[in-house]
Motif scaffolding. Structure first.
Motif, mmCIF file in Angstrom:
data_model
loop_
_atom_site.group_PDB
_atom_site.id
_atom_site.type_symbol
_atom_site.label_atom_id
_atom_site.label_comp_id
_atom_site.label_asym_id
_atom_site.label_seq_id
_atom_site.Cartn_x
_atom_site.Cartn_y
_atom_site.Cartn_z
ATOM 1 N N VAL A 138 -61.114 24.470 20.214
ATOM 2 C CA VAL A 138 -62.530 24.080 20.203
ATOM 3 C C VAL A 138 -63.203 24.762 19.018
ATOM 4 N N GLU A 139 -63.649 23.957 18.073
ATOM 5 C CA GLU A 139 -64.192 24.501 16.831
ATOM 6 C C GLU A 139 -65.642 24.935 16.969
ATOM 7 N N CYS A 140 -65.941 26.040 16.312
ATOM 8 C CA CYS A 140 -67.318 26.527 16.232
ATOM 9 C C CYS A 140 -67.687 26.596 14.760
ATOM 10 N N MET A 141 -68.888 26.126 14.433
ATOM 11 C CA MET A 141 -69.324 26.155 13.042
ATOM 12 C C MET A 141 -70.823 26.381 12.956
ATOM 13 N N GLY A 142 -71.248 26.940 11.856
ATOM 14 C CA GLY A 142 -72.652 27.222 11.593
ATOM 15 C C GLY A 142 -72.741 28.205 10.442
ATOM 16 N N PHE A 143 -73.266 27.757 9.305
ATOM 17 C CA PHE A 143 -73.234 28.571 8.098
ATOM 18 C C PHE A 143 -74.456 29.477 7.962
ATOM 19 N N VAL A 144 -75.419 29.328 8.871
ATOM 20 C CA VAL A 144 -76.637 30.133 8.810
ATOM 21 C C VAL A 144 -76.532 31.253 9.838
ATOM 22 N N ASP A 145 -76.653 32.496 9.388
ATOM 23 C CA ASP A 145 -76.479 33.647 10.272
ATOM 24 C C ASP A 145 -77.395 33.608 11.486
ATOM 25 N N ALA A 146 -78.639 33.207 11.281
ATOM 26 C CA ALA A 146 -79.626 33.255 12.366
ATOM 27 C C ALA A 146 -79.261 32.340 13.527
ATOM 28 N N SER A 147 -78.519 31.284 13.236
ATOM 29 C CA SER A 147 -78.177 30.324 14.293
ATOM 30 C C SER A 147 -76.852 30.639 14.971
ATOM 31 N N ALA A 148 -76.208 31.724 14.588
ATOM 32 C CA ALA A 148 -74.871 32.024 15.104
ATOM 33 C C ALA A 148 -74.806 32.116 16.627
ATOM 34 N N TYR A 177 -66.229 27.794 4.728
ATOM 35 C CA TYR A 177 -67.450 27.221 4.167
ATOM 36 C C TYR A 177 -68.416 26.719 5.238
ATOM 37 N N SER A 178 -68.046 26.860 6.505
ATOM 38 C CA SER A 178 -68.913 26.361 7.576
ATOM 39 C C SER A 178 -69.202 27.407 8.644
ATOM 40 N N VAL A 179 -68.765 28.644 8.417
ATOM 41 C CA VAL A 179 -68.956 29.716 9.409
ATOM 42 C C VAL A 179 -69.592 30.916 8.711
ATOM 43 N N SER A 180 -70.693 31.384 9.258
ATOM 44 C CA SER A 180 -71.393 32.526 8.670
ATOM 45 C C SER A 180 -70.695 33.836 9.037
ATOM 46 N N ASN A 207 -62.766 28.550 -2.601
ATOM 47 C CA ASN A 207 -62.611 29.822 -3.306
ATOM 48 C C ASN A 207 -63.744 30.060 -4.305
ATOM 49 N N GLU A 208 -64.218 28.994 -4.963
ATOM 50 C CA GLU A 208 -65.338 29.130 -5.896
ATOM 51 C C GLU A 208 -66.586 29.632 -5.173
ATOM 52 N N LEU A 209 -66.810 29.115 -3.980
ATOM 53 C CA LEU A 209 -67.988 29.508 -3.209
ATOM 54 C C LEU A 209 -67.961 31.006 -2.923
ATOM 55 N N TYR A 210 -66.832 31.497 -2.448
ATOM 56 C CA TYR A 210 -66.746 32.910 -2.083
ATOM 57 C C TYR A 210 -66.652 33.819 -3.297
ATOM 58 N N SER A 211 -66.007 33.347 -4.337
ATOM 59 C CA SER A 211 -65.825 34.189 -5.507
ATOM 60 C C SER A 211 -67.126 34.424 -6.265
ATOM 61 N N ASN A 212 -67.875 33.327 -6.525
ATOM 62 C CA ASN A 212 -69.093 33.501 -7.350
ATOM 63 C C ASN A 212 -70.247 32.581 -6.970
ATOM 64 N N ARG A 222 -76.809 21.221 0.165
ATOM 65 C CA ARG A 222 -78.097 20.568 -0.115
ATOM 66 C C ARG A 222 -78.161 19.198 0.542
ATOM 67 N N HIS A 223 -77.051 18.471 0.518
ATOM 68 C CA HIS A 223 -77.028 17.124 1.098
ATOM 69 C C HIS A 223 -77.374 17.156 2.577
ATOM 70 N N PHE A 224 -76.898 18.176 3.283
ATOM 71 C CA PHE A 224 -77.135 18.278 4.727
ATOM 72 C C PHE A 224 -78.251 19.280 5.068
ATOM 73 N N ASN A 225 -79.020 19.664 4.059
ATOM 74 C CA ASN A 225 -80.148 20.592 4.252
ATOM 75 C C ASN A 225 -79.716 21.884 4.949
ATOM 76 N N ILE A 226 -78.567 22.408 4.529
ATOM 77 C CA ILE A 226 -78.065 23.674 5.048
ATOM 78 C C ILE A 226 -78.468 24.773 4.080
ATOM 79 N N PRO A 227 -79.351 25.674 4.486
ATOM 80 C CA PRO A 227 -79.764 26.736 3.557
ATOM 81 C C PRO A 227 -78.626 27.721 3.291
#
Length: 380
Positions: A138-148, A177-180, A207-212, A222-227
């Motif tokens: 069962v997958e859990c996802m959410g890239f915004v810390d406040a919503s964890a 890329y989908s878990v805070s 890897n690009e996201l995490y590296s820099n 931005r497409h999904f309005n994820i801050p």
């Protein structure tokens, strides 16, 4: 008793040769594997190779209705966008029929057990009436810390439905890329929650996201309005950034590994002795047009398993087809090794090697017959 001999028998670890007999009881439970001279009368000879049932350690049965919907070669961010925007079936009957057809095809292809990714409870009715073994991730996802906390609570509710029906499962992070960071910590702290699974380094953009903090995932957010303003790059690969959240004792299944480097492999093997690497080569070719460095994983002695991903990213859910793809691209890897990845290693990764993955007394692993370039379930 059922007594079977063949051109060869693979027992989950090695080929035993043509002079062995697999002895089963009438329910398919293994009684023994004995020399032909010991077997007595009533031995049935079949063509090809016999091996234990295959273990598909990564599948998305919920996406079975999306076969052919997304074109090949989109790259992962565009593929994910299409899945998120088009995954809603035209009706529940359409979804249930597609899942039933997919599960039936897997069984015919010799798959005995499946590690299945779940975002909803849609697969429960099928799993309750299936002769396949299912472990539901069962997958859990959410890239915004406040919503964890809210994200975790939602997934726990889904997980409780599976456990209420006594269906095996665990709550797992979707992808780096989908878990805070907060959500990673919360998931890592859940007791009696194994094995864990995560989509790992499936695209270079991860890897690009995490590296820099660059790359295509910024447009995806931005497409999904994820801050993503609170996300801080680590200067490391994604794997080296998230794996330390988890205890070295936690059993972990890393899936895809398309852009995993030898440095990542060394890092993971040192950090977690109970890590497995699931390869889904046909899906990698479908989405990204490339394959993981399978040779590097093999040389490192990694514990490798096989998966099929989904019909949204694959033309079939066949572990044998995944093996054929690896054989074509990495011919130095012996068939014996690939079969262990597909059987015993998969069972060990899912924690079910007490019943599946090898021909050992008391197990009921299923039987696959391999003839030439084809593999199918052998009906006992």
């Amino acid at each position: 008793m059922i007594k079977l001999t063949a051109d060869d028998i693979f027992d989950g670890k090695r080929f035993l040769g043509p002079d062995r007999v697999l002895v089963l009881d009438d329910n398919g439970t293994v009684s023994a594997v004995v020399p032909l001279s010991w077997a007595g009368e009533g031995v049935r000879r079949v063509e090809g190779v016999l091996c234990p049932g295959f273990i598909n350690t990564h599948c998305h049965l919920e996406l079975s209705h999306m076969k052919g919907v997304i074109p090949e070669g989109t790259g992962l961010p565009r593929f994910l966008t299409a899945v998120m925007e088009q995954r809603q079936p035209s009706g529940q009957d359409v979804l249930q029929q597609a899942m039933a057809d997919a599960a039936g095809a897997m069984q015919q292809e010799g798959i005995a057990a499946v590690g299945d990714i779940c975002n909803t409870t849609a697969t429960i009715p099928l799993k309750l009436n299936s002769s396949l073994y299912w472990h539901s991730f069962v997958e859990c996802m959410g890239f915004v810390d406040a919503s964890a906390p809210q994200r975790l609570e939602h997934s726990l509710i889904v997980m409780s439905q599976f456990r209420g029906y006594k269906l095996p499962g665990s709550l797992v992070p979707h992808a780096p890329y989908s878990v805070s960071a907060t959500l990673f910590r919360l998931i890592a702290g859940i007791d009696n929650n194994a094995p864990l699974s995560i989509h790992n380094q499936e695209t270079a953009g991860e890897n690009e996201l995490y590296s820099n903090k660059t790359g295509p995932f910024l447009d995806f957010f931005r497409h999904f309005n994820i801050p993503a303003t609170e996300f801080r790059p680590t200067g490391l690969s994604s794997l080296q950034s998230y794996l330390p959240y988890f205890s070295s004792a936690q059993r972990m299944l890393l899936v895809h590994n398309t852009y995993t480097t030898e440095a990542d492999i060394r890092f993971a093997e040192a950090a977690s002795p109970d890590v497995s690497w699931c390869l889904c080569p046909n899906a990698n070719l479908y989405i990204e047009g490339t394959l993981p460095d399978v040779g590097a994983l093999h040389r490192a002695g990694a514990h490798i398993t096989l998966g099929t991903d989904s019909l949204a990213s694959n033309h079939q859910l066949s572990v044998w087809s995944e093996m054929q793809t690896i054989r074509a691209r990495f011919p130095d890897i012996p068939l014996e090794t690939l079969l262990q990845w597909a059987t015993l290693n998969g069972a060990e990764a899912l924690g079910i090697s007490g019943q599946f993955g090898s021909f050992e007394k008391g197990k009921k692993p299923g039987v696959v017959q391999i003839t030439g370039d084809t593999a199918k379930a052998f009906n006992i």
